[in-house]
Design an enzyme around this catalytic site. Sequence first.
Site: not given
Ligand code: BV8
Length: 311
Positions: A73, A76, A127, A135, A141, A198, A201
Amino acid sequence: MPSFKTLRGDIASFHDALKDSKRVLALCGAGLSASSGLPTFRGAGGLWRTHDAVSLATPGAFEADPGLVWQFYGYRRHMALQAQPNPAHHALAELARRMPGFQCLTQNVDGLSQRAEHPRAQLQLLHGTLFDLICANKRGCRYSRVDDFTDPVTPALAVPTSGADPTTNEAREVAQDLDISDINVPLPGLSPEDLPRCPKCKKNLLRPGVVWFGEQLPVKVLDNIEEYLDEEEKIDLILVIGTSAKVYPAAGYVGRARDHGARVAVINMDENDVPAGGWKEGDWFFQGDAAEIIPALLKPTIGEVAVPARV
Ligand code: BV8
């Protein structure tokens, strides 16, 4: 001559639809910031050293090796601070200023939409952001520090640079950042004292204010979006910009917008990255770079996009 392709619909009908629209959503992903030089999750950026970026974005990874996760991080944050918002970030911000019924839902944590001065009430950080520090004991906390742009967060988390001794300014100016996302670049060893603690805490570490896999999205953000979806009026359009739409609940908002009458316009570099549920009559698909396509799509409504040199 635009260098992007229109694979579904045509730009004239999109302009007409936008002109008659009052309520528009955008769902943005890493592709929005790709031409600002930030790696996507799917592309080369999907692998940080030998680690799958998704596997580092979990509470378990932080528990197991907070030093490694902080180096991920810290890197990033550093890259995002070096980057600049591109014309797509500025165009979406201008649309928000001109269309009260526009809401931008972003999955990006890089802070570039904020730096393009996207009106905050029309920007939902699904996100979180790299630039809030909280924390690690979130429930116990509840300490948080918003808009913390310190780089490095702690001296030991400085992105190593080439050249002998980076402490002198001259050396730092010429010294190039070493690409620590490359496994061949040695990472400095870290001890717990090297990581941000933190101040409230004093027991736990600080962590980035992002939503990790398995964690719930910010309740305030979820409520803001439900409030918008619950309004009487139909939603006219949803722009699905630079996202592989594979992460939930974010990807689910495309279907929700459809349920509220929205037509879908996908802007993506990869013609295979279409939202779940596939295509419907009246959809658009513009294939290419979001930084070029978004200003062209929004031009009749926002005019030419002003992109300041550096923000
Ligand atoms: C939760 C922050 C529950 C951190 C991120 C339903 C079905 C299946 C799975 C699940 C479901 N519900 C929940 C899940 C589980 C999970 C999930 O979705 N898993 C996936 C992998 C299947 N979801 C979770 O865990 C979520 N939380 O469900 O909690 C809960 C509820 C109540 C109480 C407690 C718990 C939390 C999900 C968030 C995770 N954090 N980011 C960090 O960044 O380090 S996700 C992170 O990955 C990003 O934020 C983003 O969301 C994702 C990446 O996707 P994209 O941004 O689309 O990027 P990617 O590289 O994949 O694609 C890029 C695209 O751009 C491509 O299409 C490419 O062609 C295109 N592109 C490239 N260049 C260009 C372009 N387009 C235009 N112009 C260009 N130049």
